[in-house]
Motif scaffolding. Structure first.
Motif, short mmCIF file in Angstrom:
data_model
loop_
_atom_site.label_atom_id
_atom_site.label_comp_id
_atom_site.label_asym_id
_atom_site.label_seq_id
_atom_site.Cartn_x
_atom_site.Cartn_y
_atom_site.Cartn_z
N TRP A 263 0.87 -1.18 0.00
CA TRP A 263 0.00 0.00 0.00
C TRP A 263 0.91 1.23 0.00
N THR A 264 1.02 1.91 -1.12
CA THR A 264 2.01 2.99 -1.23
C THR A 264 1.40 4.36 -1.52
N ALA A 265 0.07 4.44 -1.56
CA ALA A 265 -0.58 5.74 -1.80
C ALA A 265 -1.39 6.12 -0.57
N ALA A 266 -1.63 7.42 -0.43
CA ALA A 266 -2.30 7.92 0.77
C ALA A 266 -3.80 8.17 0.57
N GLU A 267 -4.35 7.75 -0.57
CA GLU A 267 -5.76 8.02 -0.83
C GLU A 267 -6.69 7.34 0.17
N ARG A 268 -6.28 6.23 0.75
CA ARG A 268 -7.10 5.52 1.73
C ARG A 268 -6.20 5.05 2.85
N LYS A 269 -6.67 5.15 4.09
CA LYS A 269 -5.85 4.75 5.23
C LYS A 269 -5.60 3.25 5.21
N PRO A 270 -4.34 2.82 5.22
CA PRO A 270 -4.04 1.39 5.16
C PRO A 270 -4.33 0.69 6.49
N PRO A 271 -4.44 -0.64 6.47
CA PRO A 271 -4.63 -1.39 7.73
C PRO A 271 -3.37 -1.37 8.56
N ALA A 272 -3.47 -1.89 9.77
CA ALA A 272 -2.32 -1.93 10.66
C ALA A 272 -1.23 -2.82 10.09
N ALA A 273 0.01 -2.42 10.31
CA ALA A 273 1.14 -3.23 9.87
C ALA A 273 1.13 -4.55 10.63
N GLY A 274 1.52 -5.61 9.95
CA GLY A 274 1.58 -6.92 10.59
C GLY A 274 0.30 -7.73 10.47
N GLN A 275 -0.76 -7.14 9.94
CA GLN A 275 -2.00 -7.88 9.74
C GLN A 275 -1.79 -8.94 8.66
N THR A 276 -2.27 -10.16 8.88
CA THR A 276 -2.12 -11.24 7.92
C THR A 276 -3.48 -11.85 7.61
N PRO A 277 -3.64 -12.46 6.43
CA PRO A 277 -4.92 -13.11 6.12
C PRO A 277 -5.21 -14.28 7.05
N GLN A 278 -4.16 -14.96 7.50
CA GLN A 278 -4.37 -16.09 8.42
C GLN A 278 -4.95 -15.61 9.76
N ALA A 279 -4.38 -14.52 10.29
CA ALA A 279 -4.88 -13.99 11.57
C ALA A 279 -6.30 -13.46 11.43
N LEU A 280 -6.58 -12.80 10.30
CA LEU A 280 -7.94 -12.32 10.06
C LEU A 280 -8.93 -13.48 10.01
N GLY A 281 -8.54 -14.54 9.30
CA GLY A 281 -9.41 -15.70 9.20
C GLY A 281 -9.73 -16.31 10.55
N GLU A 282 -8.69 -16.47 11.39
CA GLU A 282 -8.90 -17.05 12.72
C GLU A 282 -9.83 -16.16 13.56
N THR A 283 -9.58 -14.85 13.54
CA THR A 283 -10.37 -13.92 14.36
C THR A 283 -11.84 -13.92 13.97
N TYR A 284 -12.10 -13.84 12.67
CA TYR A 284 -13.49 -13.68 12.24
C TYR A 284 -14.22 -15.01 12.10
#
Length: 316
Positions: A263-284
């Protein structure tokens, strides 16, 4: 409703679950509700839902409503016919859709195929990113630095609708985008990202269909991993709003994952650094399981990884 209503007025302590007092109307009321729940018919479910709407804090009404819904689902399951079984054996691509759970199973399997195409196939994940290589620096100087940020959720949902329609062509399954519900006096309302409907129904000889639920339905709510309400929208939007309005138990919370380091542009606020698809999957998945158990629903989560593949070294 008139026969049941007078027996269903809540006791002074509406949430009480302790011993029932003898010699009062409470025991008779509970016996009637127990009998109604045990019938497990569409009419019984309808009556208990109406009672639950009137007295949402009465624990016995909520419990018996859930029991009636489970009984109804057990009775409404239709055994596949011989012709249906032959068609399934002859063409492994066919799926038997009897209810919203079957519909969700099918959607999840198709989403996994889309994920394989993004990760290993010919479909580049970069189509979901906005990219430019031209930037104007202070002083008007041009730079070839690549700027990248995700496309918005509407475009992501549009692609998913298109892809699912392509996969489900000739199936009779309807896929709608931006279905408006809960309209207010000005004509505006909430919009569901994706709504799937299949022409499935129970065997009317054993369990008539629930009122206002002629089709197997599943609602999909799409959220980018940058969304400020990512943590709460599964419950607040999908579970509390969309599913009750559609009179369905089946919903999918789809998270589009875009890695912070791409994510290299500032048009939209990026997610927190270190977020992974695996962690998102487990959480949700945990959140979906909890909501499914406490609300007697079938809610699932799916993370679609939109990580752009790195170019080969010789091309960099």
């Amino acid at each position: 409703m008139e026969d049941v209503g007078p027996l269903a007025y809540p006791p002074a302590d509406a949430s009480a679950t302790g011993p029932r007092s003898h010699g009062s109307g409470t025991e008779r009321r509970d016996a009637v509700l127990d009998h109604l729940s045990s019938r497990g018919t569409a009419e019984a479910v309808r009556l208990l839902r109406e009672l639950h709407k009137e007295w949402p804090d009465v624990s016995i009404v909520q419990r018996l409503m859930h029991e009636a819904q489970r009984t109804y689902r057990e009775h409404s399951w239709g055994r596949p016919s011989a012709a249906e079984l032959r068609a399934l054996v002859q063409d492994p691509r066919r799926r038997l859709i009897k209810d919203g759970a079957d519909l969700l199973d099918l959607v999840v399997s198709l989403l996994k195929k889309i994920q394989r195409d993004l990760t290993q196939g010919t479909l580049p994940a970069t189509i979901f990113w906005n990219e430019t290589e031209l930037e104007t620096l202070p002083g008007g100087k041009k730079s070839k630095q690549r700027l990248r940020f995700p496309k918005d959720e509407n475009l992501i949902s549009d692609y998913l609708a298109y892809s699912l329609r392509q996969s489900l062509a000739q199936s009779g399954i309807l896929i709608d985008r931006e279905v408006q519900i809960n309209r207010n006096s000005k004509g505006a309302g909430d919009r569901i990202d994706l709504l799937l409907q299949a022409p499935a129904q129970a065997d009317p000889a054993h369990a008539p269909r629930l009122p206002d639920a002629p089709l197997a339905q599943a609602a999909i709510e799409v959220k980018g991993n940058w969304h400020p309400h990512l943590k709460t929208a599964m419950e607040n939007q999908l579970v509390d709003d969309y599913l009750p309005t559609l009179n369905t138990r089946h919903g999918l919370y789809l998270i589009a994952y875009f890695p912070n380091d791409q994510w290299t542009a500032a048009e939209r606020k990026p997610p927190a650094a270190g977020q992974t698809p695996q962690a998102l999957g487990e959480t949700y998945n945990i959140q979906a399981d909890q909501l499914s158990q406490t609300r007697d629903l079938d809610v699932r989560a799916f993370v679609l990884d939109r990580t752009a593949r790195r170019p080969a070294q010789r091309n960099t």
